[in-house]
Enzyme design. Structure first.
Site, PDB file in Angstrom:
ATOM      1  N   ASP A  55       0.702  -1.186  -0.023  1.00 47.01           N
ATOM      2  CA  ASP A  55      -0.173   0.045   0.003  1.00 47.01           C
ATOM      3  C   ASP A  55       0.895   1.417  -0.065  1.00 47.01           C
ATOM      4  O   ASP A  55       2.137   1.017   0.209  1.00 47.01           O
ATOM      5  CB  ASP A  55      -0.890   0.263   1.283  1.00 47.01           C
ATOM      6  N   LEU A  56       0.298   2.075  -0.008  1.00 47.32           N
ATOM      7  CA  LEU A  56       0.796   3.548  -0.398  1.00 47.32           C
ATOM      8  C   LEU A  56       1.926   3.893   0.555  1.00 47.32           C
ATOM      9  O   LEU A  56       2.843   4.312   0.509  1.00 47.32           O
ATOM     10  CB  LEU A  56      -0.186   4.636  -0.165  1.00 47.32           C
TER      11      LEU A  56
END
Length: 204
Positions: free
Chosen positions: A113-114
């Site tokens: 994820d980010l």
């Protein structure tokens, strides 16, 4: 992996190695999938991937190429602040922006994820990507996770047994403690599945 039209929409999404059949069906029923700019909410709807424009949550889904010969695999370090989507609707930098322009079509084997960083494998071989990511093949992915505070052994054991996220129970996993600092605990997790933001959501 080749695709022979026509094919059901949820089966096509599975061939992209980004969604399981269940995840694809859920996205379709939620109205997140468009075919030629029209929302399609039936997983069994037939599509021709070579002709139809298929989007998931505003992102165009490319047709995986047919691969011949031995697989090629690359190792990429994904920094924090980079997303793993092929094209981001918010205009954020993606892992594909980090690759050479002449590299061609590659799959990301799994996603981070980010706000996560770490090693990602890239390959043109869709079958290899599928075998490394689909839970039924039980390939363990290892994550080093910094947790706020000092969760008890009982809490970590409960997480390792599996918790329910949106009505679906996570698979059992391995969690071990590396070290406990003043305010945080470093842990190592071994997962054989990779739901969206799974470790963060399990800890929540």
């Amino acid at each position: 992996m080749s695709i022979s039209p026509p094919v059901s929409l949820h089966r096509f999404l599975k061939t992209t190695n980004r969604y399981s059949v269940r995840e694809g069906e859920k996205l379709i029923r939620m109205g997140q999938v468009r075919v030629n700019d029209v929302v399609v909410d039936r997983p069994e709807a037939r599509v021709d991937p070579a002709v139809d424009r298929i989007e998931v949550a505003g992102e165009v889904v490319d047709v995986p190429p047919v691969v011949t010969g031995p697989p090629e695999v690359w190792l990429l370090h994904k920094p924090v602040g980079i997303v793993c989507t092929r094209a981001d609707e918010k205009g954020r930098q993606t892992i594909y922006d980090l690759l050479p322009a002449d590299m061609g079509y590659v799959f990301s084997v799994g996603r981070l994820d980010l706000m996560s960083e770490g090693a990602l494998l890239l390959t043109r071989d869709g079958d290899l990507a599928r075998r490394l990511t689909e839970p039924r093949f039980e390939v363990t992915k290892t994550y080093r996770v910094k947790l706020r505070g000092h969760p008890s052994d009982q809490t970590l054991a409960r997480l390792a047994r599996g918790v329910e996220i949106e009505g679906v129970r996570t698979r059992p996993c391995r969690i071990s403690v590396e070290k406990r600092g003043t305010t945080h605990t470093w842990t190592t997790w071994g997962l054989t599945e990779g739901k969206n933001r799974q470790i963060r959501r399990m800890c929540e």
